[in-house]
Design an enzyme around this catalytic site. Structure first.
Site, PDB file in Angstrom:
ATOM      1  N   ILE A   1       0.840  -1.185   0.000  1.00 24.21           N
ATOM      2  CA  ILE A   1       0.000   0.000   0.000  1.00 24.21           C
ATOM      3  C   ILE A   1       0.879   1.239   0.000  1.00 24.21           C
ATOM      4  O   ILE A   1       1.755   1.386   0.860  1.00 24.21           O
ATOM      5  CB  ILE A   1      -0.903   0.028   1.249  1.00 24.21           C
ATOM      6  CG1 ILE A   1      -1.720  -1.250   1.385  1.00 24.21           C
ATOM      7  CG2 ILE A   1      -1.813   1.251   1.231  1.00 24.21           C
ATOM      8  CD1 ILE A   1      -2.419  -1.379   2.734  1.00 24.21           C
ATOM      9  N   SER A   2       0.679   2.148  -0.941  1.00 21.75           N
ATOM     10  CA  SER A   2       1.340   3.445  -0.994  1.00 21.75           C
ATOM     11  C   SER A   2       2.864   3.282  -0.992  1.00 21.75           C
ATOM     12  O   SER A   2       3.423   2.839  -1.989  1.00 21.75           O
ATOM     13  CB  SER A   2       0.844   4.329   0.142  1.00 21.75           C
ATOM     14  OG  SER A   2       1.009   5.690  -0.169  1.00 21.75           O
ATOM     15  N   SER A   3       3.563   3.610   0.080  1.00 22.68           N
ATOM     16  CA  SER A   3       4.999   3.359   0.093  1.00 22.68           C
ATOM     17  C   SER A   3       5.285   1.888  -0.195  1.00 22.68           C
ATOM     18  O   SER A   3       6.236   1.547  -0.903  1.00 22.68           O
ATOM     19  CB  SER A   3       5.588   3.752   1.450  1.00 22.68           C
ATOM     20  OG  SER A   3       6.969   3.476   1.516  1.00 22.68           O
TER      21      SER A   3
ATOM     22  N   ASP B   1      -1.401   6.706   3.512  1.00 21.26           N
ATOM     23  CA  ASP B   1      -0.220   6.952   4.327  1.00 21.26           C
ATOM     24  C   ASP B   1      -0.525   7.806   5.548  1.00 21.26           C
ATOM     25  O   ASP B   1       0.305   7.936   6.437  1.00 21.26           O
ATOM     26  CB  ASP B   1       0.860   7.649   3.504  1.00 21.26           C
ATOM     27  CG  ASP B   1       1.619   6.676   2.635  1.00 21.26           C
ATOM     28  OD1 ASP B   1       1.567   5.474   2.930  1.00 21.26           O
ATOM     29  OD2 ASP B   1       2.252   7.115   1.654  1.00 21.26           O
TER      30      ASP B   1
END
Length: 336
Positions: free
Chosen positions: A161-163, A326
């Site tokens: 997810i995201s990063s 995040d």
């Protein structure tokens, strides 16, 4: 407003394991205090920290979840957390452990120790095979689990997810021979976040203003492992249309990149069809065609939500915060 109750309802629906669906943050579980330093099975059905797992230049922590009934030569899933999160947060906030109990695969949860709690997807070391930093540590974790469980090397998967989605793309580029497939939720293309000044953040990329041709994006991936001519992992991409941390145009650039890497197609960013609002969030489904469908397994973008959760996996009451995934508060550390 996100509440623990609404987050607890997220991801009641699940797809097949290869879809690698992810969900919202719940509470952090208590990991087993038993560190392991040799390839041997971890306590069953218990999130366990493993130490001494091999080369680890960026001091990542490794958590493993193995169900009570691990299949012979199991598949391995690497589940990579968001900025401000941790491996235990990823374990608690998704249904992967339940799916592992059902299907018998083993999960690796890498966990960042640097202050930002973000994965390194920017440095030159991270963007080349065996160059150093986080990808090397994660590869060591895979090797450890593979040895401990005699895992099936043809069934190693990654999602984030995201990063963690950005790291998913980095791992697929650095180690195409290791992964069978990957699913990135709210990420950016491989190499988009690259910096040379030591900074972890690339504002042009996060803002969705980095636009390249498919060939240019593909060359960045091929440059991570020069000379590699073997098969490339399958890729699945998801992104919220209103994500204001990693902007939605990155979704189209990711599609361009992975389609070019896996085949000769040169797709345009997909148009969307909006569905009527209903009990579940409205979604936008790309209008796909034969030129790129074989390269990207599926690449829907979600609308009416500012995060990256897939359609059918978040009840209408479980929206992500306006700042994106995040910014979900972490029980272990302030959001980054």
């Amino acid at each position: 407003m996100i509440t623990p109750h609404s987050l607890g309802r997220a991801l009641r629906s699940s797809l097949a394991v290869l879809l690698l669906l992810t969900g919202a943050l719940l509470a952090t579980p208590t990991a087993s205090a038993r560190p392991l330093s040799a390839p041997s099975a971890v306590p069953p059905a218990t999130l366990t920290e493993v130490t001494g797992f091999g080369a680890n230049p960026s001091d990542l922590r490794m958590y493993v979840y193995a169900p009570a009934a691990v299949t012979a030569h199991p598949a391995v899933l690497v589940a990579v957390h968001w900025c401000g999160g941790s491996g235990p947060d990823m374990h608690a906030g998704t249904e992967y452990a339940r799916l592992a109990d059902q299907y018998g695969f083993v999960i690796v949860y890498p966990s960042v120790t640097r202050n930002s709690k973000c994965f390194d997807v920017s440095s030159p070391q991270a963007l080349r095979r065996d160059g150093g930093s986080d990808p090397v540590g994660i590869k060591s974790m895979i090797d450890w689990v593979s040895a401990a469980y005699s895992a099936d090397a043809s069934r190693v998967f990654v999602t984030g997810i995201s990063s963690g989605a950005m790291m998913t793309n980095v791992l697929l580029g650095d180690y195409p021979d290791v992964f069978a497939a990957g699913a990135a939720f709210a990420g950016v293309p491989f190499g988009c976040f690259a910096t040379t000044d030591g900074s972890e953040w690339n504002s042009a990329c996060s803002g969705g203003t980095v636009v390249r041709t498919p060939r240019q994006w593909g060359d960045l991936v091929r440059g991570a492992h020069p000379g590699y001519t073997g098969p490339r992992p399958r890729v699945q991409l998801w992104h919220g249309t209103e994500d204001d941390v990693l902007r939605y145009p990155n979704f189209g650039e990711e599609i361009k990149q992975w389609t070019e890497v896996r085949g000769p197609a040169r797709p345009r960013p997909p148009p969307t069809r909006r569905r009527p609002a209903g009990p579940a969030p409205a979604t936008a489904a790309p209008v796909t065609g034969p030129r790129w469908r074989p390269s990207v397994s599926r690449a829907p973008g979600t609308t009416s939500t500012r995060g990256a959760w897939p359609p059918g996996c978040s009840p209408s009451s479980a929206w992500t915060p306006a700042a994106g995934p995040d910014r979900i508060p972490s029980p272990r550390a302030p959001a980054g």
